[in-house]
Design an enzyme around this catalytic site. Structure first.
Site, PDB file in Angstrom:
ATOM      1  N   GLY A  29       0.824  -1.219   0.000  1.00 54.23           N
ATOM      2  CA  GLY A  29       0.000   0.000   0.000  1.00 54.23           C
ATOM      3  C   GLY A  29       0.848   1.255   0.000  1.00 54.23           C
ATOM      4  N   THR A  31       1.174   3.602   2.299  1.00 54.96           N
ATOM      5  CA  THR A  31       1.915   3.907   3.541  1.00 54.96           C
ATOM      6  C   THR A  31       3.158   3.026   3.612  1.00 54.96           C
ATOM      7  OG1 THR A  31      -0.278   4.240   4.512  1.00 54.96           O
ATOM      8  CG2 THR A  31       1.599   4.342   6.014  1.00 54.96           C
ATOM      9  N   GLY A  85       0.097  -1.712   6.345  1.00 58.20           N
ATOM     10  CA  GLY A  85      -0.869  -0.628   6.490  1.00 58.20           C
ATOM     11  C   GLY A  85      -2.222  -1.197   6.906  1.00 58.20           C
ATOM     12  N   ALA A  86      -3.217  -0.333   7.007  1.00 64.70           N
ATOM     13  CA  ALA A  86      -4.586  -0.785   7.312  1.00 64.70           C
ATOM     14  C   ALA A  86      -5.563   0.255   6.777  1.00 64.70           C
ATOM     15  CB  ALA A  86      -4.760  -0.960   8.819  1.00 64.70           C
ATOM     16  N   LYS A  97      -8.621  -4.516   6.341  1.00 66.24           N
ATOM     17  CA  LYS A  97      -7.510  -4.403   5.406  1.00 66.24           C
ATOM     18  C   LYS A  97      -7.928  -4.956   4.050  1.00 66.24           C
ATOM     19  CE  LYS A  97      -3.404  -5.657   6.361  1.00 66.24           C
ATOM     20  NZ  LYS A  97      -2.994  -4.576   5.447  1.00 66.24           N
ATOM     21  N   GLU A 106      -1.216 -10.884   2.940  1.00 69.34           N
ATOM     22  CA  GLU A 106      -0.963 -10.091   4.158  1.00 69.34           C
ATOM     23  C   GLU A 106      -1.331 -10.881   5.412  1.00 69.34           C
ATOM     24  OE1 GLU A 106      -1.532  -5.577   2.373  1.00 69.34           O
ATOM     25  OE2 GLU A 106      -3.281  -6.601   3.160  1.00 69.34           O
ATOM     26  N   LYS A 124      -7.336   6.802   9.599  1.00 71.24           N
ATOM     27  CA  LYS A 124      -7.695   5.382   9.671  1.00 71.24           C
ATOM     28  C   LYS A 124      -8.194   4.975  11.065  1.00 71.24           C
ATOM     29  CE  LYS A 124      -5.950   4.625   5.487  1.00 71.24           C
ATOM     30  NZ  LYS A 124      -4.762   3.867   5.211  1.00 71.24           N
TER      31      LYS A 124
HETATM   32  C1  5RP Z   1      -3.601  -3.668   0.989  1.00 70.71           C
HETATM   33  C2  5RP Z   1      -3.851  -3.150   2.347  1.00 70.71           C
HETATM   34  C3  5RP Z   1      -3.278  -1.830   2.692  1.00 70.71           C
HETATM   35  O1  5RP Z   1      -2.395  -1.985   3.736  1.00 70.71           O
HETATM   36  C4  5RP Z   1      -4.391  -0.897   3.087  1.00 70.71           C
HETATM   37  O2  5RP Z   1      -5.320  -0.840   2.006  1.00 70.71           O
HETATM   38  C5  5RP Z   1      -3.868   0.507   3.384  1.00 70.71           C
HETATM   39  O3  5RP Z   1      -3.338   1.079   2.242  1.00 70.71           O
HETATM   40  P1  5RP Z   1      -2.762   2.547   2.201  1.00 70.71           P
HETATM   41  O4  5RP Z   1      -1.548   2.570   3.039  1.00 70.71           O
HETATM   42  O5  5RP Z   1      -2.484   2.787   0.727  1.00 70.71           O
HETATM   43  O6  5RP Z   1      -3.825   3.491   2.704  1.00 70.71           O
HETATM   44  O7  5RP Z   1      -4.483  -3.765   3.179  1.00 70.71           O
HETATM   45  O8  5RP Z   1      -4.234  -4.902   0.774  1.00 70.71           O
END
Ligand code: 5RP
Length: 223
Positions: A29, A31, A85-86, A97, A106, A124
């Site tokens: 992701g 982050t 990330g989440a 997620k 993941e 988040k």
């Molecule tokens: C991917 C995920 C990511 O960690 C989640 O969507 C967060 O993404 P981002 O950091 O782009 O907001 O679960 O499957």
């Protein structure tokens, strides 16, 4: 500070937890992209070495590009630390997620980790889980599965890619449920897990050890 700056702060902070020689799970992701960038910087400037187990092809490519060693999960023992990330995190550290489409790998990496950390920006952090819940599903019969989920009032839709339904790194489809507040996350998780055709869902309940949240007032560490 804008959101991408907050994401970068969380990524850089988490990278301080990485020690030389670790086996490291690396999430997916935007982050995590900052976390990988910082790993690359430390590799170049400090000679940091870690065996990285990526949770997606995207992350594997980014890791290789910055010089980090990439390993297959089945070629390593326990993973010392995983940083991911989440999409949403509630006060009990249950999370959603998978909006990036990598939830299955993941979850497998998370379950094989001794210490599991999420990096998020403050948007988040939520009082209760709601919104999109992602499912990785087998292609065969996925239209029938979608109908069943519809009949249960779970507002499902296929995640679309550039040329039709999006494919995961394991060549499966993704279904997103659009939900209001999830009153009983454990019940829903159990219900989803038991449906034939659902490989895994994006509810990560009681799994994370620590959340590094970047806020306008600085980094908040929630354990
Ligand atoms: C991917 C995920 C990511 O960690 C989640 O969507 C967060 O993404 P981002 O950091 O782009 O907001 O679960 O499957």
């Amino acid at each position: 500070m804008d959101i991408s700056q907050l994401k970068k702060e969380a990524g850089v902070k988490a990278c301080q937890m990485v020690e030389n020689g670790m086996t490291l799970g690396v999430g997916t992701g935007s982050t995590v992209a900052y976390f990988i960038e910082e790993l690359g910087r430390r590799h170049k400037e400090e000679g940091l070495k870690a065996r990285c187990v990526p949770t997606s092809i995207r992350s594997a490519q980014a890791l290789k590009k910055c010089g980090m060693e990439v390993c297959d999960i089945d070629k390593v023992g326990r993973i010392d630390l995983t940083v991911d990330g989440a999409d949403a995190v509630d006060p009990k550290l249950n999370g959603l997620k998978g909006l990036g489409g990598a939830l299955l790998w993941e979850k497998i990496v998370a379950e094989n980790s001794d210490h599991y950390v999420w990096i998020v920006d403050e948007s988040k952090l939520v009082d209760a889980l709601r919104g999109k819940v992602c499912l990785e599903v087998v292609k065969f019969g996925s239209g029938k599965l979608l109908k069943q989920l519809e009949e249960c009032g779970l507002n499902p839709s296929f995640k679309e890619g550039e040329n039709g339904p999006a494919l995961t790194d394991s060549s499966n489809y993704l279904i997103e449920l659009d939900l209001g507040e999830i009153k009983d996350p454990a019940f829903l998780a159990n219900d989803l897990k038991q449906r034939t055709g659902v490989i895994e869902h994006g509810m990560f309940l009681g799994m994370v050890n620590e959340v590094i949240a970047a806020t306008q007032n600085g980094i908040k560490i929630i354990k």
